[in-house]
Design a protein around this motif. Sequence first.
Motif, PDB file in Angstrom:
ATOM      1  N   ILE A   3      -7.388  -3.062   1.960  1.00 54.92           N
ATOM      2  CA  ILE A   3      -7.399  -2.672   0.696  1.00 54.92           C
ATOM      3  C   ILE A   3      -8.092  -1.057   0.563  1.00 54.92           C
ATOM      4  O   ILE A   3      -9.231  -1.037   1.208  1.00 54.92           O
ATOM      5  CB  ILE A   3      -8.152  -3.447  -0.361  1.00 54.92           C
ATOM      6  CG1 ILE A   3      -7.523  -4.683  -0.568  1.00 54.92           C
ATOM      7  CG2 ILE A   3      -8.417  -2.833  -1.704  1.00 54.92           C
ATOM      8  CD1 ILE A   3      -6.146  -4.627  -1.161  1.00 54.92           C
ATOM      9  N   GLU A   5      -9.932   1.616  -1.801  1.00 53.12           N
ATOM     10  CA  GLU A   5     -10.276   2.169  -3.036  1.00 53.12           C
ATOM     11  C   GLU A   5      -9.895   3.589  -3.159  1.00 53.12           C
ATOM     12  O   GLU A   5     -10.047   4.574  -2.414  1.00 53.12           O
ATOM     13  CB  GLU A   5     -11.869   1.917  -3.182  1.00 53.12           C
ATOM     14  CG  GLU A   5     -12.012   0.509  -2.997  1.00 53.12           C
ATOM     15  CD  GLU A   5     -11.256  -0.463  -4.035  1.00 53.12           C
ATOM     16  OE1 GLU A   5     -10.856  -0.130  -4.977  1.00 53.12           O
ATOM     17  OE2 GLU A   5     -11.406  -1.667  -3.748  1.00 53.12           O
ATOM     18  N   SER A  41     -13.625  -2.380   2.641  1.00 51.52           N
ATOM     19  CA  SER A  41     -14.028  -3.191   1.758  1.00 51.52           C
ATOM     20  C   SER A  41     -15.426  -3.884   2.318  1.00 51.52           C
ATOM     21  O   SER A  41     -15.775  -3.712   3.512  1.00 51.52           O
ATOM     22  CB  SER A  41     -12.976  -4.220   1.164  1.00 51.52           C
ATOM     23  OG  SER A  41     -12.869  -5.162   2.114  1.00 51.52           O
ATOM     24  N   SER A 380      -7.365   0.710  -6.318  1.00 50.51           N
ATOM     25  CA  SER A 380      -6.924   0.545  -5.388  1.00 50.51           C
ATOM     26  C   SER A 380      -5.497   1.358  -4.990  1.00 50.51           C
ATOM     27  O   SER A 380      -4.888   1.345  -6.160  1.00 50.51           O
ATOM     28  CB  SER A 380      -6.910  -0.781  -4.478  1.00 50.51           C
ATOM     29  OG  SER A 380      -5.818  -1.437  -5.380  1.00 50.51           O
ATOM     30  N   TRP A 407     -10.838  -7.469  -4.486  1.00 53.88           N
ATOM     31  CA  TRP A 407     -10.174  -7.999  -3.672  1.00 53.88           C
ATOM     32  C   TRP A 407     -10.527  -9.373  -3.168  1.00 53.88           C
ATOM     33  O   TRP A 407      -9.840 -10.400  -3.089  1.00 53.88           O
ATOM     34  CB  TRP A 407     -10.286  -7.007  -2.454  1.00 53.88           C
ATOM     35  CG  TRP A 407      -9.339  -7.579  -1.151  1.00 53.88           C
ATOM     36  CD1 TRP A 407      -9.817  -7.790   0.135  1.00 53.88           C
ATOM     37  CD2 TRP A 407      -8.183  -8.061  -0.929  1.00 53.88           C
ATOM     38  NE1 TRP A 407      -8.994  -8.332   0.976  1.00 53.88           N
ATOM     39  CE2 TRP A 407      -7.754  -8.373   0.162  1.00 53.88           C
ATOM     40  CE3 TRP A 407      -7.006  -8.109  -1.979  1.00 53.88           C
ATOM     41  CZ2 TRP A 407      -6.536  -9.005   0.612  1.00 53.88           C
ATOM     42  CZ3 TRP A 407      -5.598  -8.600  -1.473  1.00 53.88           C
ATOM     43  CH2 TRP A 407      -5.463  -9.045  -0.437  1.00 53.88           C
TER      44      TRP A 407
END
Length: 523
Positions: A3, A5, A41, A380, A407
């Motif tokens: 993921i 951001e 993350s 994201s 997430w």
Amino acid sequence: MSILETGRRGVLAGGAAIAASGILRPREARAERQLNLVLESEVVILDPYMTTAAITRTFGFHIFDTLFAMDGQGRIQPQMAEGHTVSADRLTWTFTLRPGLKFHDDAPVTATDVVASLERWMPKDALGRMLRDAQAGLVAKDARTVELTLKRPFPLVLEILGKPNAPVPFILPERIARTPADQRITEIIGSGPFRFRPDLWLPGNVMVLDRFAGYVPREEAPDFLAGGKRVKVDSIALRAMPDQMTAATALIAGEIDYQQYVPFDMIDRLERARNVRLLSLGGLHQFQGNYRLNHAFAPFDDPEVRRVLWKLADQDGALQAIGIPPRFRTACNSFWMCGTPLTTDAGAEVARLSVEQAKAELARTSYRGQPVIFLGVGGSISQVAAAVLIQNMKQAGFTVDEQVMDWGTVLARRARRDGWSMFSVYANGVDMMSPLTHFYTANTCADYPGWSCDDRIPALMRQFVDTEAEADRRTIAAEIQRLSYALTPSVMWGQFTIPAAYRTSLRGLMESSFPIFWNVEKA
């Protein structure tokens, strides 16, 4: 799965956020040889067998170790193993551990630990289940010797034991590996080059991994996940900084040393910044974006409804909306990534963007306006990719209920068979280059979030495993893709590179889409 951001706060606001949050504490900031890192993350799940999340894999490769490991050429090399032998009939494989290996609690690593770890791991992994089904026995012959016996020859033993794909077959102490399979481990003890400091873990702020003084590296030079893992810093601090603009500002200011994923709209500024370098890779170090569908929950329990999405996925539109520069992106209709040995267009003729045709196809299905619950990760690039598809879905006649969360919440929600229809995500190319490791084909007919199943695919996977000729494997992979287009476990939204950025004070940083911090020095 990864993921990124992409918060778009201004640089001044980012600097103010750092100062206000107290992310860099004075005493920590003065640590002479600590690397301050911002990864994709925060680490949410620490048990490396319980998720395919890439951040947990990154954590795992620093804390745990493996019998074998992949080098930069994709070859499998010994890691914890000193060596191995194979009987003439190829039914008995014997592995010998290197001497001197020990866990972070100073207990020696033994063959019993290896057996217990592999027995816990195999049921949780698609390739592990194949190996388990082929085996006749797995035993510790003595403290350093493991013997694997097979019912039939199985060509991919080393490839499976050394695979970098999550869940990775990491080795744990036997007492921890014997934790019931449905429970997460709570004591994080490995034998890797770093050790986890639970006493310094502040969720939402920082996680600290110390150099493990008892680690015995291999003699070879480091090579991706293989070779000698020599730690040259005292510790690494994984900083929780969800806003990537804030992290990029901190990198430019020298307040952090490394940022795994940089915002695309900060690339030009980072390239001009003093003492900052970008790490941009291609090939298998690119990423593949996917919309994962839940086959156990309406409306995507109907294959005809699922297949409509191939006419609504706009890869060029999604990659452009995210802001990925043209040199870092490509539209690709191969499940196994473009530019890899198994690249194929089999079945891809259905992937042709046409909202009008999708609307007509949807009208002929069982769909009657049921809400599509689309889980989105706030801020994201996956959310941006989702927005492009959602717009097309609504125009075609779908009712879409987008629910935005972090997430970690998506990981929790996707474990349920109901209450969600799809989510958008992306993964490392090394995970998606083969039907054996591609999350959404490797787990066909398995108890895996999304619950997609076509019995023909697992049968073809077994053929793929048993086949040694590369040309025959390519043929089988093409047929698996043709069936996957019909099954629609996921729909691709593009292939792309995400540059990492680091301070020039770092030396020895591995050129890899996996963040790796052994052999790294800080000037």
